[in-house]
Structures are given as structure tokens and as C-alpha cells.
Design a protein around this motif. Structure first.
Motif, PDB file in Angstrom:
ATOM      1  N   SER A 162     -13.331 -56.333  12.498  1.00  0.00           N
ATOM      2  CA  SER A 162     -12.457 -56.885  13.524  1.00  0.00           C
ATOM      3  C   SER A 162     -11.226 -57.470  12.853  1.00  0.00           C
ATOM      4  O   SER A 162     -11.341 -58.223  11.872  1.00  0.00           O
ATOM      5  CB  SER A 162     -13.198 -57.977  14.321  1.00  0.00           C
ATOM      6  N   GLY A 163     -10.060 -57.124  13.366  1.00  0.00           N
ATOM      7  CA  GLY A 163      -8.833 -57.633  12.788  1.00  0.00           C
ATOM      8  C   GLY A 163      -8.756 -59.144  12.850  1.00  0.00           C
ATOM      9  O   GLY A 163      -8.309 -59.806  11.906  1.00  0.00           O
ATOM     10  N   ASP A 164      -9.209 -59.706  13.950  1.00  0.00           N
ATOM     11  CA  ASP A 164      -9.185 -61.155  14.105  1.00  0.00           C
ATOM     12  C   ASP A 164     -10.080 -61.832  13.069  1.00  0.00           C
ATOM     13  O   ASP A 164      -9.702 -62.839  12.462  1.00  0.00           O
ATOM     14  CB  ASP A 164      -9.645 -61.520  15.520  1.00  0.00           C
TER      15      ASP A 164
ATOM     16  N   LEU B 159      -0.715 -52.533  14.985  1.00  0.00           N
ATOM     17  CA  LEU B 159       0.376 -51.819  15.649  1.00  0.00           C
ATOM     18  C   LEU B 159       0.114 -51.664  17.143  1.00  0.00           C
ATOM     19  O   LEU B 159       0.999 -51.890  17.974  1.00  0.00           O
ATOM     20  CB  LEU B 159       0.590 -50.454  14.998  1.00  0.00           C
ATOM     21  N   VAL B 160      -1.110 -51.265  17.474  1.00  0.00           N
ATOM     22  CA  VAL B 160      -1.449 -51.068  18.886  1.00  0.00           C
ATOM     23  C   VAL B 160      -1.409 -52.392  19.636  1.00  0.00           C
ATOM     24  O   VAL B 160      -0.888 -52.481  20.756  1.00  0.00           O
ATOM     25  CB  VAL B 160      -2.841 -50.413  19.020  1.00  0.00           C
ATOM     26  N   THR B 161      -1.956 -53.437  19.019  1.00  0.00           N
ATOM     27  CA  THR B 161      -1.979 -54.744  19.666  1.00  0.00           C
ATOM     28  C   THR B 161      -0.568 -55.272  19.897  1.00  0.00           C
ATOM     29  O   THR B 161      -0.269 -55.893  20.929  1.00  0.00           O
ATOM     30  CB  THR B 161      -2.773 -55.752  18.817  1.00  0.00           C
TER      31      THR B 161
ATOM     32  N   ALA C  91     -11.067 -48.829   6.234  1.00  0.00           N
ATOM     33  CA  ALA C  91     -11.104 -50.065   7.018  1.00  0.00           C
ATOM     34  C   ALA C  91      -9.722 -50.709   7.094  1.00  0.00           C
ATOM     35  O   ALA C  91      -9.301 -51.191   8.153  1.00  0.00           O
ATOM     36  CB  ALA C  91     -12.106 -51.045   6.410  1.00  0.00           C
ATOM     37  N   VAL C  92      -9.007 -50.713   5.971  1.00  0.00           N
ATOM     38  CA  VAL C  92      -7.637 -51.244   5.953  1.00  0.00           C
ATOM     39  C   VAL C  92      -6.751 -50.427   6.882  1.00  0.00           C
ATOM     40  O   VAL C  92      -5.917 -50.970   7.627  1.00  0.00           O
ATOM     41  CB  VAL C  92      -7.076 -51.250   4.525  1.00  0.00           C
ATOM     42  N   GLY C  93      -6.931 -49.103   6.858  1.00  0.00           N
ATOM     43  CA  GLY C  93      -6.166 -48.246   7.754  1.00  0.00           C
ATOM     44  C   GLY C  93      -6.422 -48.584   9.216  1.00  0.00           C
ATOM     45  O   GLY C  93      -5.497 -48.590  10.039  1.00  0.00           O
ATOM     46  N   PHE C  94      -7.669 -48.877   9.547  1.00  0.00           N
ATOM     47  CA  PHE C  94      -8.007 -49.270  10.919  1.00  0.00           C
ATOM     48  C   PHE C  94      -7.304 -50.565  11.304  1.00  0.00           C
ATOM     49  O   PHE C  94      -6.790 -50.693  12.426  1.00  0.00           O
ATOM     50  CB  PHE C  94      -9.517 -49.433  11.061  1.00  0.00           C
ATOM     51  N   LEU C  95      -7.266 -51.522  10.387  1.00  0.00           N
ATOM     52  CA  LEU C  95      -6.614 -52.797  10.683  1.00  0.00           C
ATOM     53  C   LEU C  95      -5.122 -52.609  10.937  1.00  0.00           C
ATOM     54  O   LEU C  95      -4.545 -53.261  11.815  1.00  0.00           O
ATOM     55  CB  LEU C  95      -6.831 -53.780   9.529  1.00  0.00           C
ATOM     56  N   VAL C  96      -4.487 -51.732  10.160  1.00  0.00           N
ATOM     57  CA  VAL C  96      -3.062 -51.455  10.351  1.00  0.00           C
ATOM     58  C   VAL C  96      -2.825 -50.872  11.749  1.00  0.00           C
ATOM     59  O   VAL C  96      -1.918 -51.292  12.476  1.00  0.00           O
ATOM     60  CB  VAL C  96      -2.534 -50.497   9.272  1.00  0.00           C
TER      61      VAL C  96
END
Length: 202
Positions: A48-50, A120-122, A111-116
Motif C-alpha cells: 500500500s502506498g500509504d 500518478l493515478v491518485t 513493487a516500486v513500479g506499482f507505487l509510482v
């Protein structure tokens, strides 16, 4: 002239075997610890990014690669099938240490790619992305290495000779063995790597 592609695999290589075991054990723990009030192990391990960026729970960059959807066992099965087929071959070529290093690095990078993407989407789509988990990123990276090995041989007919195999698997037709070139292992490891055989049957 008929040309076919065959892949002869040895028994499970050490790292692949333990990765599959760990993934299965974590999946069982996910099922045992989930409840209406808590996600249990899934909540502790998912990405989770948060959680990572605000609470610095950086372990999730790696642990998320060992979690799978508790609601869909096929998520686990397909990832482990891909790891078994392609990981077994790639580890046989590069060795346990290099394969483990690559696999874990690929898991963290994905995982880092997912956070990026989540950031961006958020920010631009004003939309929250659900937490992520699964070994798909690392397994896909292993598949890419496997395809790179095929490309480097420059041949149509290929059979990967794994450790412990005998030449009986290639008793028919003409077989020429060549050592694979390596994107990352040392010269010593390349010398220990099993051969890739070019098989052509007239």
C-alpha cells in the motif's frame, strides 16, 4: 526438415522449491488469520502506498510478493506454475545465489513500479488504487530472462540441459551443445552453467 522445441527439466531447483513452499505457507496463513475485522497476514504484508510512504513500512516492498488473493486460489496456482516452469530453467542456468538475488530484486522493483503508478493515478485521476499483492512481477521478470536466453541462442530448436540429466534425452538427431552467454553471472558461474543444446531433426 522438422524443427521442434522441447524443454527438458530436472527436479525442482533449490531456490524455486523454497520460494514455492514459502508462498504456499503464507497463503495458508492468510486464510487462517483473516476475519471480518482484520485481514491478518494479508494486511501486514500487502503493498500500500500509504503504508510505505507515510508510515515507512518498507518491508511491504518485498513481502507483498509472497502474498496472493485469499479469495482466488488460482492467483497463487498460476504464479507458482510459472515460477516452477521458468524459474526451474533459469536457476539451472545461473545458479541458486544469482537466481535468488535476481528474483528478490525483481519483486522489489515491481513493487516500486506499482507505487509510482499508484501515485500518478491518485494525483491525476483522483482515484484510490486497492492494495497490491502477488508474485506476478517477479515471475514475469523470470519469464523475460527465459525469453532472453532463447533469443541469445539464435536457434529454433532448443532443449535446456539441466543438472543431473543424461544425454539419453537427445539420442536422436544431431545435437550441438553451446554454453549460454550471461547477462549478469560471473565467468566461474558461466563455466558451471548447464549447456543449451540446439536440436534439429531431419
Amino acid at each position: 526438415m522438422n524443427r521442434n522445441v522441447s524443454f527438458a527439466t530436472a527436479p525442482l531447483t533449490p531456490v524455486v522449491k523454497w520460494l514455492i513452499i514459502i508462498n504456499v505457507v503464507v497463503f495458508v496463513l492468510q486464510l487462517l488469520t483473516r476475519s471480518p475485522r482484520s485481514n491478518g497476514v494479508t494486511g501486514w504484508f500487502e503493498l500500500s502506498g500509504d503504508a510505505v510512504l507515510r508510515h515507512w513500512e518498507v518491508w511491504r516492498l518485498l513481502t507483498s510478493a509472497f502474498c496472493h488473493s485469499p479469495a482466488q486460489i488460482t492467483h497463487l496456482l498460476f504464479n507458482m506454475l510459472g515460477l516452477w516452469i521458468f524459474g526451474n530453467l533459469v536457476e539451472g542456468v545461473y545458479g541458486a545465489r544469482e537466481f535468488l538475488r535476481f528474483y528478490l530484486t525483481a519483486a522489489v522493483v515491481s513493487a516500486v513500479g506499482f507505487l509510482v503508478v499508484e501515485l500518478l493515478v491518485t494525483r491525476f485521476a483522483i482515484r484510490q488504487i486497492p492494495a497490491e499483492y502477488g508474485a506476478s512481477g517477479a515471475v514475469m521478470a523470470v519469464m523475460m530472462v527465459f525469453l532472453a536466453l532463447i533469443t541469445m541462442t539464435g536457434s529454433v530448436g532448443l532443449s535446456f540441459l539441466m543438472r543431473g540429466m543424461t544425454s539419453k534425452a537427445f539420442s536422436s538427431g544431431s545435437t550441438t551443445s553451446v554454453m549460454t552467454a550471461s547477462p549478469w553471472p560471473s565467468v566461474t558461474q558461466r563455466q558451471r552453467a548447464p549447456a543449451v543444446a540446439v536440436e534439429r531433426t531431419a
